[in-house]
Design an enzyme around this catalytic site. Structure first.
Site, mmCIF file in Angstrom:
data_model
loop_
_atom_site.group_PDB
_atom_site.id
_atom_site.type_symbol
_atom_site.label_atom_id
_atom_site.label_comp_id
_atom_site.label_asym_id
_atom_site.label_seq_id
_atom_site.Cartn_x
_atom_site.Cartn_y
_atom_site.Cartn_z
ATOM 1 N N ASN A 168 0.868 -1.179 0.000
ATOM 2 C CA ASN A 168 0.000 0.000 0.000
ATOM 3 C C ASN A 168 0.903 1.227 0.000
ATOM 4 O O ASN A 168 1.510 1.549 1.020
ATOM 5 C CB ASN A 168 -0.892 -0.043 1.254
ATOM 6 C CG ASN A 168 -1.725 1.216 1.406
ATOM 7 O OD1 ASN A 168 -1.750 2.073 0.521
ATOM 8 N ND2 ASN A 168 -2.400 1.347 2.539
ATOM 9 N N LYS B 253 0.150 4.257 -0.231
ATOM 10 C CA LYS B 253 -0.487 5.429 0.397
ATOM 11 C C LYS B 253 -0.283 6.667 -0.479
ATOM 12 O O LYS B 253 -0.250 6.547 -1.701
ATOM 13 C CB LYS B 253 0.031 5.609 1.827
ATOM 14 C CG LYS B 253 -0.108 4.299 2.633
ATOM 15 C CD LYS B 253 0.075 4.467 4.101
ATOM 16 C CE LYS B 253 -0.091 3.111 4.783
ATOM 17 N NZ LYS B 253 0.004 3.154 6.226
ATOM 18 N N HIS C 132 -9.389 1.103 5.006
ATOM 19 C CA HIS C 132 -8.080 1.244 5.647
ATOM 20 C C HIS C 132 -8.211 2.137 6.882
ATOM 21 O O HIS C 132 -9.026 3.058 6.905
ATOM 22 C CB HIS C 132 -7.065 1.848 4.660
ATOM 23 C CG HIS C 132 -5.672 1.790 5.210
ATOM 24 N ND1 HIS C 132 -5.195 2.753 6.061
ATOM 25 C CD2 HIS C 132 -4.693 0.866 5.079
ATOM 26 C CE1 HIS C 132 -3.956 2.419 6.416
ATOM 27 N NE2 HIS C 132 -3.634 1.278 5.831
ATOM 28 N N GLU D 95 -6.540 4.514 7.964
ATOM 29 C CA GLU D 95 -6.384 5.961 7.743
ATOM 30 C C GLU D 95 -7.665 6.558 7.186
ATOM 31 O O GLU D 95 -7.988 7.726 7.449
ATOM 32 C CB GLU D 95 -5.179 6.212 6.831
ATOM 33 C CG GLU D 95 -3.873 6.032 7.612
ATOM 34 C CD GLU D 95 -2.771 5.311 6.860
ATOM 35 O OE1 GLU D 95 -2.768 5.339 5.617
ATOM 36 O OE2 GLU D 95 -1.906 4.727 7.529
ATOM 37 N N GLU E 209 -5.006 -4.907 10.682
ATOM 38 C CA GLU E 209 -3.976 -3.878 10.846
ATOM 39 C C GLU E 209 -4.239 -3.116 12.146
ATOM 40 O O GLU E 209 -5.040 -2.174 12.166
ATOM 41 C CB GLU E 209 -4.020 -2.897 9.669
ATOM 42 C CG GLU E 209 -3.760 -3.541 8.325
ATOM 43 C CD GLU E 209 -3.195 -2.537 7.314
ATOM 44 O OE1 GLU E 209 -2.124 -2.812 6.793
ATOM 45 O OE2 GLU E 209 -3.804 -1.480 7.090
ATOM 46 N N GLY F 23 2.879 2.353 10.795
ATOM 47 C CA GLY F 23 3.810 3.480 10.637
ATOM 48 C C GLY F 23 4.541 3.861 11.916
ATOM 49 O O GLY F 23 5.146 4.924 11.997
ATOM 50 N N SER G 176 3.832 -2.006 10.302
ATOM 51 C CA SER G 176 5.287 -2.051 10.469
ATOM 52 C C SER G 176 5.899 -3.398 10.080
ATOM 53 O O SER G 176 6.813 -3.893 10.736
ATOM 54 C CB SER G 176 5.675 -1.677 11.904
ATOM 55 O OG SER G 176 5.275 -0.346 12.190
#
Ligand code: 13P
Length: 253
Positions: A9, A11, A97, A99, A169, A175, A215
């Site tokens: 991904n 992003k 996702h 985010e 996730e 991240g 990560s």
């Protein structure tokens, strides 16, 4: 046996030149591994899909998008339909996702519509679920993940669900460099598979792939994917370096 599935991904990263270079690096690094022993996909930003698709051409690496809108067409300024993604060469699309849930504010109801639209448009959705740090600390992981899974899959027949990949996730691992331990990942993956068994029966739940994301790096990927219910990984930061992503793909075999 579930075939491992590794997806990158990207992003909101890269530019047109960098996106093509990255895709070319992934193609040459993966060689014959991709497609045969492990399914591989990369998910660039919408605007680079076509160029990246060209760079992937003649490889076994699939193209994926990071989001989709649920309507088919019309006055939805800025949105992209499943048919457009399909037309651009996408096989996969990420839905829900973290985010998009936590930065943009997407709800389970909206995500459910997106997964439905993706399937109706011939795309393979990757439905993301995962708890925030405070939810894990309050012992709410199972509740949160179960709500997101049931919400995201609401109204799906068994036949449809078989085409979906689930990505667990944990938000606190995304991240941050703080990966879930293989045991933490396995615990939630087993719980998700248990829920899928409740919802769709044992045969189907054994077929659905559950990726881990958060990560993932070349040095922890093999151990994570070594766990029984971890069927691949969804990679953010490390998918932006061809060598790292290729090393993660190879760790899946
Ligand atoms: P990182 O690998 O950068 O933690 O991102 C994970 C992710 O969000 C993939 O979708």
């Amino acid at each position: 046996m579930r075939k491992p599935f590794v997806a990158g991904n990207w992003k909101m990263n890269t530019d047109s030149h960098g996106a093509v270079k990255l895709a070319e690096g992934v193609v040459s690094g993966c060689g014959e591994t991709a497609g045969h022993k492990v399914d591989v996909a990369v998910c660039p930003p919408f605007v680079y899909l076509q160029q990246v698709g060209k760079a992937l051409h003649s490889s076994h690496i699939a193209l994926g998008a990071q989001d989709v809108y649920f309507e088919q067409k019309g006055a939805f300024t800025g949105e992209i339909s499943a048919a457009m993604l399909k037309d651009t060469g996408c096989a996969y699309v990420i839905c829900g996702h973290s985010e998009r849930r936590h930065v943009i504010g997407e709800t389970d109801e909206l995500i459910n519509k997106k997964v439905k639209a993706a399937l109706a448009g011939g795309l393979l959705p990757i439905l993301c679920v995962g708890e925030l740090l405070e939810q894990r600390e309050a012992d709410e992981t199972a509740d949160v993940v179960s709500r997101q899974l049931r919400g995201g899959l609401a109204g799906f027949s068994e036949e449809k669900v078989a085409a979906i990949t689930i990505a667990y996730e944990p938000v606190w691992a995304i991240g941050t460099g703080r990966t879930a331990t293989p045991e933490q990942a396995q615990e939630v993956h087993a719980m998700i598979r248990g829920l899928l068994t409740e919802m769709y029966g044992k045969k189907l739940s054994q077929e659905i792939r559950i990726q881990y994301g958060g990560s993932v790096k070349p040095d922890n990927a093999a151990e994570l994917m070594g766990k029984e219910d971890v069927d691949g990984v969804l990679v953010g930061g490390a998918s932006l370096k061809a060598d790292d992503f290729v090393a993660i793909v190879k760790a899946a075999v």
